[in-house]
Design an enzyme around this catalytic site. Structure first.
Site, PDB file in Angstrom:
ATOM      1  N   SER A  14       8.771   4.613   4.606  1.00 31.17           N
ATOM      2  CA  SER A  14       9.538   3.597   3.883  1.00 31.17           C
ATOM      3  C   SER A  14       9.213   3.515   2.479  1.00 31.17           C
ATOM      4  CB  SER A  14       9.477   2.236   4.415  1.00 31.17           C
ATOM      5  OG  SER A  14       9.342   2.312   5.637  1.00 31.17           O
TER       6      SER A  14
ATOM      7  N   HIS B 285       5.181  -7.334  -0.540  1.00 36.14           N
ATOM      8  CA  HIS B 285       4.694  -8.787  -1.078  1.00 36.14           C
ATOM      9  C   HIS B 285       5.423  -8.772  -2.387  1.00 36.14           C
ATOM     10  CE1 HIS B 285       1.511  -9.604   2.040  1.00 36.14           C
ATOM     11  NE2 HIS B 285       1.615  -8.492   2.259  1.00 36.14           N
TER      12      HIS B 285
ATOM     13  N   ASP C 227       0.929  -1.304  -0.197  1.00 39.28           N
ATOM     14  CA  ASP C 227       0.010   0.023  -0.040  1.00 39.28           C
ATOM     15  C   ASP C 227       0.909   1.255   0.106  1.00 39.28           C
ATOM     16  OD1 ASP C 227      -1.913  -1.941   0.490  1.00 39.28           O
ATOM     17  OD2 ASP C 227      -2.710  -0.915   2.211  1.00 39.28           O
TER      18      ASP C 227
END
Length: 292
Positions: free
Chosen positions: A255, A167, A111
């Protein structure tokens, strides 16, 4: 300066208000902040110290206000707010499997706010007119930089309120992760607009190579930032993974994930390219199609 982005789901232009916005502006846009405070903030000891505080049981007191202030949807999380053992335990929370649909094509690894460039040179035109971004600096490997010199580049920026696990964007077999030591500069646009090369080529980062059957070798590079105490890989190297399988997570802070893909084997979604050309990030979610 306001941080504007496109919400891909609604198509609306929205404004991001990050925690500590005033302090970020002072650090990166004020000469006094850049000279006196920033040299301390970017050092490892401060992020490590703060990360340790966020691991203590009493740090759970911060969760409720954080959720309310940033409007985090906790119905997506596996655990309710009162079951976390520390703030960091909450920060890199897992989501319910049904919370994110894994779509066709190459998908977003997490996200966040996304920028998409069909070539590396376009990154320089977007952010800066001074020191040029180079893969040799970013990857700290001349041979690898040569291999990816004509790659497309996708940058996914995770704000503190975002889901902080990342992911695999495609099926394949990942290599061991190579770590590159560095500082802890912010990845907020307040920092990046004038310091893109400095942030990405000096921050702590690591990368792995995802070998695929039809998209070549996709390079995936998590980049740390201010107050990110850890980049934790959770996958097993040299074992096949499926698109959407977890790769790792970040501890507290903002990040970034950088993707490098052979531009002859990928077609990035047009809306993402158009928004980037208009100097706007696009908010996407993990599992959402970003290319084919």
């Amino acid at each position: 300066m306001k941080i504007k982005f496109i919400n891909r789901k609604t198509g609306e232009l929205e404004t991001e208000t990050p925690p500590g916005e005033g302090f970020l502006k002072f650090l990166y846009n004020n000469p006094f902040g850049r000279i006196t405070i920033l040299p301390m903030v970017k050092r490892k000891f401060l992020s490590t110290y703060y990360g340790n505080l966020m691991n203590k049981p009493n740090s759970t007191k911060k969760i409720d206000s954080f959720v309310k202030q940033l409007g985090i949807d906790m119905t997506e999380a596996v655990k309710p707010v009162n079951e976390y053992t520390s703030f960091n335990d909450f920060f890199y929370r897992k989501l319910k499997p049904e919370a994110r649909e894994i779509e066709n094509g190459i998908v977003s690894p997490g996200d966040g706010k996304l920028l998409a460039f069909e070539s590396i040179d376009a990154v320089h035109d977007f952010y800066i007119k001074g020191r040029k971004f180079t893969l040799k600096e970013f990857l700290a490997d001349n041979k690898l930089a040569e291999q990816y010199k004509n790659a497309a580049m996708i940058i996914l920026r995770l704000a503190p309120n975002d889901y902080h696990r990342y992911h695999f964007p495609y099926n394949g077999t990942p290599s061991e992760s190579k770590k590159i030591k560095g500082h802890y500069l912010s990845v907020s646009p307040y920092a990046l607009i004038k310091n893109f090369t400095k942030v990405f080529c000096e921050n702590k980062r690591e990368y792995c190579i995802l070998s695929t059957e039809d998209k070549g070798d996709i390079l995936l590079a998590p980049v740390g930032a201010t107050m990110v105490g850890s980049i934790i890989s959770t996958y097993k190297a040299e074992e096949p993974v499926k698109k959407g399988d977890e790769m790792g997570y970040f501890a507290f802070g903002g990040s970034t994930i950088v993707m490098l893909v052979d531009k002859n084997k990928i077609s990035i979604d047009k809306d993402l390219l158009e928004n980037t050309k208009n100097k706007l990030e696009t908010f996407v979610k993990m599992g959402e199609k970003i290319a084919e």
